[in-house]
Design an enzyme around this catalytic site. Structure first.
Site, mmCIF file in Angstrom:
data_model
loop_
_atom_site.group_PDB
_atom_site.id
_atom_site.type_symbol
_atom_site.label_atom_id
_atom_site.label_comp_id
_atom_site.label_asym_id
_atom_site.label_seq_id
_atom_site.Cartn_x
_atom_site.Cartn_y
_atom_site.Cartn_z
ATOM 1 N N ASP A 17 0.840 -1.201 0.000
ATOM 2 C CA ASP A 17 0.000 0.000 0.000
ATOM 3 C C ASP A 17 0.875 1.251 0.000
ATOM 4 O O ASP A 17 1.974 1.253 0.556
ATOM 5 C CB ASP A 17 -0.900 -0.028 1.248
ATOM 6 C CG ASP A 17 -2.058 0.945 1.134
ATOM 7 O OD1 ASP A 17 -2.286 1.489 0.036
ATOM 8 O OD2 ASP A 17 -2.733 1.178 2.157
ATOM 9 N N GLY A 20 0.137 5.365 -4.444
ATOM 10 C CA GLY A 20 -0.500 6.628 -4.848
ATOM 11 C C GLY A 20 0.061 7.799 -4.058
ATOM 12 O O GLY A 20 0.439 8.832 -4.620
ATOM 13 N N TRP A 22 2.886 7.969 -2.450
ATOM 14 C CA TRP A 22 4.308 8.160 -2.783
ATOM 15 C C TRP A 22 4.445 9.093 -3.986
ATOM 16 O O TRP A 22 5.257 10.010 -3.990
ATOM 17 C CB TRP A 22 4.943 6.798 -3.090
ATOM 18 C CG TRP A 22 6.413 6.827 -3.356
ATOM 19 C CD1 TRP A 22 7.419 6.685 -2.440
ATOM 20 C CD2 TRP A 22 7.048 7.008 -4.633
ATOM 21 N NE1 TRP A 22 8.649 6.764 -3.077
ATOM 22 C CE2 TRP A 22 8.445 6.966 -4.426
ATOM 23 C CE3 TRP A 22 6.583 7.204 -5.936
ATOM 24 C CZ2 TRP A 22 9.372 7.103 -5.454
ATOM 25 C CZ3 TRP A 22 7.506 7.351 -6.966
ATOM 26 C CH2 TRP A 22 8.883 7.303 -6.714
ATOM 27 N N HIS A 34 2.793 3.409 -8.960
ATOM 28 C CA HIS A 34 2.571 1.979 -9.225
ATOM 29 C C HIS A 34 3.757 1.374 -9.980
ATOM 30 O O HIS A 34 4.144 0.238 -9.727
ATOM 31 C CB HIS A 34 1.273 1.780 -10.010
ATOM 32 C CG HIS A 34 0.049 2.201 -9.242
ATOM 33 N ND1 HIS A 34 -0.182 1.803 -7.945
ATOM 34 C CD2 HIS A 34 -1.013 2.987 -9.584
ATOM 35 C CE1 HIS A 34 -1.329 2.323 -7.523
ATOM 36 N NE2 HIS A 34 -1.850 3.052 -8.494
ATOM 37 N N TRP A 66 -11.636 -1.726 -8.283
ATOM 38 C CA TRP A 66 -12.344 -1.338 -9.512
ATOM 39 C C TRP A 66 -13.000 0.032 -9.366
ATOM 40 O O TRP A 66 -13.417 0.645 -10.352
ATOM 41 C CB TRP A 66 -13.423 -2.368 -9.867
ATOM 42 C CG TRP A 66 -12.865 -3.716 -10.233
ATOM 43 C CD1 TRP A 66 -12.951 -4.849 -9.477
ATOM 44 C CD2 TRP A 66 -12.134 -4.087 -11.417
ATOM 45 N NE1 TRP A 66 -12.316 -5.898 -10.124
ATOM 46 C CE2 TRP A 66 -11.811 -5.451 -11.318
ATOM 47 C CE3 TRP A 66 -11.712 -3.386 -12.555
ATOM 48 C CZ2 TRP A 66 -11.103 -6.146 -12.306
ATOM 49 C CZ3 TRP A 66 -10.998 -4.072 -13.537
ATOM 50 C CH2 TRP A 66 -10.701 -5.432 -13.404
ATOM 51 N N LEU A 128 10.987 -20.517 -4.867
ATOM 52 C CA LEU A 128 10.039 -19.578 -4.253
ATOM 53 C C LEU A 128 8.691 -19.703 -4.951
ATOM 54 O O LEU A 128 8.621 -19.767 -6.175
ATOM 55 C CB LEU A 128 10.537 -18.131 -4.396
ATOM 56 C CG LEU A 128 9.591 -17.051 -3.859
ATOM 57 C CD1 LEU A 128 9.549 -17.079 -2.325
ATOM 58 C CD2 LEU A 128 10.009 -15.656 -4.335
ATOM 59 N N ARG A 191 -5.224 -1.902 8.696
ATOM 60 C CA ARG A 191 -6.398 -2.677 8.243
ATOM 61 C C ARG A 191 -5.912 -3.915 7.508
ATOM 62 O O ARG A 191 -4.814 -3.915 6.948
ATOM 63 C CB ARG A 191 -7.238 -1.852 7.244
ATOM 64 C CG ARG A 191 -7.982 -0.702 7.824
ATOM 65 C CD ARG A 191 -8.923 -0.116 6.756
ATOM 66 N NE ARG A 191 -8.203 0.410 5.609
ATOM 67 C CZ ARG A 191 -7.637 1.609 5.534
ATOM 68 N NH1 ARG A 191 -7.707 2.415 6.565
ATOM 69 N NH2 ARG A 191 -7.015 2.009 4.442
#
Ligand code: FPP
Length: 240
Positions: A17, A20, A22, A34, A66, A128, A191
């Site tokens: 998170d 945006g 940043w 992004h 969305w 991984l 959250r």
């Protein structure tokens, strides 16, 4: 279940998170954040095995995302496609198996094809296990699992007394994944945002103020060593 101090994070899940913010903090378009976030994904994927992580699950796009502008959604989807195209060789060469969870039906056919392709291409890799959650929501996943369970009941593949936590978990997108040991959320939000709602029932959580584009392998190492000093009880009373 291993509760010994010093244990590793076998399965690490991350809520990435802050992309945006940043970008906005720098007066840049959100998509720049992004793009920078995708570079950090590359860094963390490459660092994870050396930190003992065998399963890495990243929350990339939620069922709620969305609600963003069409421009941002299309931009994020293009970043996913580019990541798959550009990273395929590197992932395969480094033993990274890439898979996806979430409802793929709503995604562009071209992106779905890329996702299917990289899953097949890296299916033999085992250093991984990288899982990326796209159009994923815990409640949506549980609802789809209930539908699948109902279909199994209707066609006689399962009887009502065979419904238990194992047969239910086998209907989730994560049927081949262990539960996460540790969930990290960046950007200072406290959250869980519908991420791995069933699977993270006993996970430890770490919340860091660092915005995802600023997250580093060094910070991950510090968080993982802190996890090693936590004692996980899984509801039990420990002796001594
Ligand atoms: C959260 O930041 C981030 C997203 C919704 C998109 C996640 C996408 C990436 C990290 C890019 C690449 C991913 C892969 C797997 C290649 P936000 O936009 O919600 O940030 P904000 O809370 O500051 O607005």
């Amino acid at each position: 279940m291993d509760d010994a101090p010093g244990r590793c994070v076998d399965h690490l899940a991350i809520i990435m998170d802050g992309n945006g913010r940043w970008a906005t903090n720098r007066g840049l378009p959100r998509l720049v954040g992004h793009r920078r976030g995708a570079e950090v994904v590359r860094t963390i994927v490459m660092a994870a095995p050396r930190l003992g992580v065998k399963w890495l699950t990243l929350y990339a796009f939620s069922t709620e995302n969305w609600n963003r502008s069409t421009k941002e959604i299309l931009g994020i989807m293009a970043i996913f496609a580019r990541y798959i195209e550009r990273e395929a060789d590197r992932l395969a060469m480094n033993g990274v198996r890439m898979r996806f969870i979430g409802d793929r039906d709503a995604l562009e056919p071209k992106l779905q094809k890329l996702m299917d392709g990289i899953e097949a291409r890296t299916a033999h890799c085992s250093l991984l296990n990288l899982t990326v959650a796209i159009n994923y929501g815990g409640r949506d996943e549980i609802t789809r699992a209930v539908k699948m369970l109902t279909q199994k009941l209707a066609c006689g593949a399962l009887s009502a007394d065979q419904i238990n936590q194992e047969s239910f978990a086998a209907c989730l997108d994560t049927q081949d994944l262990p539960d996460p040991d540790l969930v990290i959320r960046t950007s200072g939000e406290f959250r869980t945002s519908n991420f791995l709602a069933w699977q993270a029932a006993y996970a430890e959580y770490e919340f860091t103020p660092t915005l995802w584009p600023d997250f580093t392998a060094d910070e991950l190492e510090v968080i993982i060593s802190r996890f090693g000093n936590r004692i996980r009880r899984f509801g039990r009373v420990l002796a001594g």
